[in-house]
Write a protein that holds these residues in place. Structure first.
Motif, PDB file in Angstrom:
ATOM      1  N   GLU A  53      44.882  38.737  36.663  1.00  0.00           N
ATOM      2  CA  GLU A  53      45.026  37.511  35.878  1.00  0.00           C
ATOM      3  C   GLU A  53      46.356  36.879  36.256  1.00  0.00           C
ATOM      4  N   ASP A  54      46.312  35.611  36.742  1.00  0.00           N
ATOM      5  CA  ASP A  54      47.537  34.994  37.249  1.00  0.00           C
ATOM      6  C   ASP A  54      48.351  34.281  36.189  1.00  0.00           C
ATOM      7  N   ILE A 103      44.244  44.744  35.752  1.00  0.00           N
ATOM      8  CA  ILE A 103      44.201  43.364  35.264  1.00  0.00           C
ATOM      9  C   ILE A 103      44.511  42.416  36.414  1.00  0.00           C
ATOM     10  N   THR A 116      47.461  50.719  32.248  1.00  0.00           N
ATOM     11  CA  THR A 116      47.170  49.434  32.883  1.00  0.00           C
ATOM     12  C   THR A 116      47.859  49.310  34.243  1.00  0.00           C
ATOM     13  N   GLU A 146      48.764  45.937  36.487  1.00  0.00           N
ATOM     14  CA  GLU A 146      48.751  44.481  36.410  1.00  0.00           C
ATOM     15  C   GLU A 146      49.105  43.889  37.780  1.00  0.00           C
ATOM     16  N   GLU A 160      50.223  41.333  40.465  1.00  0.00           N
ATOM     17  CA  GLU A 160      51.103  40.172  40.523  1.00  0.00           C
ATOM     18  C   GLU A 160      51.141  39.561  41.921  1.00  0.00           C
ATOM     19  N   GLY A 177      47.672  43.316  28.763  1.00  0.00           N
ATOM     20  CA  GLY A 177      48.317  44.602  28.987  1.00  0.00           C
ATOM     21  C   GLY A 177      48.764  45.247  27.691  1.00  0.00           C
ATOM     22  N   ASP A 212      39.979  37.594  36.560  1.00  0.00           N
ATOM     23  CA  ASP A 212      39.927  36.149  36.358  1.00  0.00           C
ATOM     24  C   ASP A 212      39.190  35.522  37.550  1.00  0.00           C
ATOM     25  N   ARG A 247      48.121  37.676  30.898  1.00  0.00           N
ATOM     26  CA  ARG A 247      48.247  39.005  31.511  1.00  0.00           C
ATOM     27  C   ARG A 247      49.048  39.944  30.619  1.00  0.00           C
ATOM     28  N   ASP A 248      50.155  39.450  30.077  1.00  0.00           N
ATOM     29  CA  ASP A 248      50.985  40.278  29.201  1.00  0.00           C
ATOM     30  C   ASP A 248      50.242  40.644  27.920  1.00  0.00           C
TER      31      ASP A 248
END
Length: 223
Positions: free
Chosen positions: A7-8, A5, A27, A29, A31, A17, A51, A13-14
């Motif tokens: 996604e900022d 993922i 997943t 993620e 950061e 996930g 994104d 994002r959460d």
């Protein structure tokens, strides 16, 4: 299967996930948005949710960087909804595009369809298909004409395979969408058009500009 993922927005994002894990996916993620490529290389995901608006570099940039290393499917997520955004997403190597805000059931339908066509839709009964000097290699998803060669995305490969298997006959857009996404209800018709345009560009680079013909109101065919 593992999904990365990119996604900022922490809330989105959460949510992504949590939804993916509920469906049984692992997943990763991101950061640190200056290290998207490094994260991809170390995690080796089966699919990427990307994104467009990101810190440092946008999603188009990272898609292009990843495409230099891998044909892993990339699904763009964005609140931007202009036709140019979709064209850019596909031209940089994206496999599909979904606009925010989105329904999670539609997102999951797209994800599952992409994973099915990427990792299960492989016809190995023949190692290659040839027509009019163009050779489709089924094992490595490449097109070759003479000494020139082009790598295909999974979507482009399936489109070429369907057309070559039905050469001389019209393949309807509906049939193509069903083969790609299994349920065309979740497909933006523009996505098929963009992928066909990208495939034709690769054929033109092989010297086969007219290899695929359009039958207006019906579909496409290889004469």
């Amino acid at each position: 299967m593992k999904i990365m993922i990119v996604e900022d927005e922490p809330t989105i994002r959460d949510m992504l996930g949590e939804t993916l894990r509920r469906w049984g996916f692992e997943t990763v993620e991101v950061e640190q948005f200056d290290q998207v490529l490094q994260t991809f290389q170390t995690s080796n995901p089966h699919l990427i949710l990307m994104d467009i608006n990101l810190p440092s570099f946008d999603g188009f940039y990272w898609c292009n960087q990843i495409r230099q290393l891998s044909q892993v499917p990339i699904l763009f997520l964005s609140s931007r909804n202009t036709p140019m955004d979709m064209v850019m997403a596909m031209n940089t190597g994206g496999d599909d595009f979904i606009q925010k805000p989105f329904y999670t059931d539609v997102l999951m339908a797209k994800i599952n369809a992409i994973l099915r066509r990427t990792y299960t839709y492989v016809d190995t009964s023949h190692s290659f298909i040839e027509h009019d000097g163009v050779v489709l290699n089924v094992k490595d998803a490449t097109l070759q004409c003479g000494d020139r060669k082009a790598d295909l995305t999974k979507t482009e490969f399936i489109l070429t395979q369907i057309l070559m298997q039905h050469k001389g006959s019209i393949v309807t857009r509906k049939k193509m969408m069903r083969a790609l996404w299994e349920d065309e209800h979740f497909v933006d018709d523009n996505t098929l058009t963009v992928n066909m345009t990208r495939l034709r560009k690769k054929l033109a680079e092989l010297g086969k500009e007219s290899f695929i013909a359009t039958r207006k109101g019906e579909g496409y065919m290889i004469p």
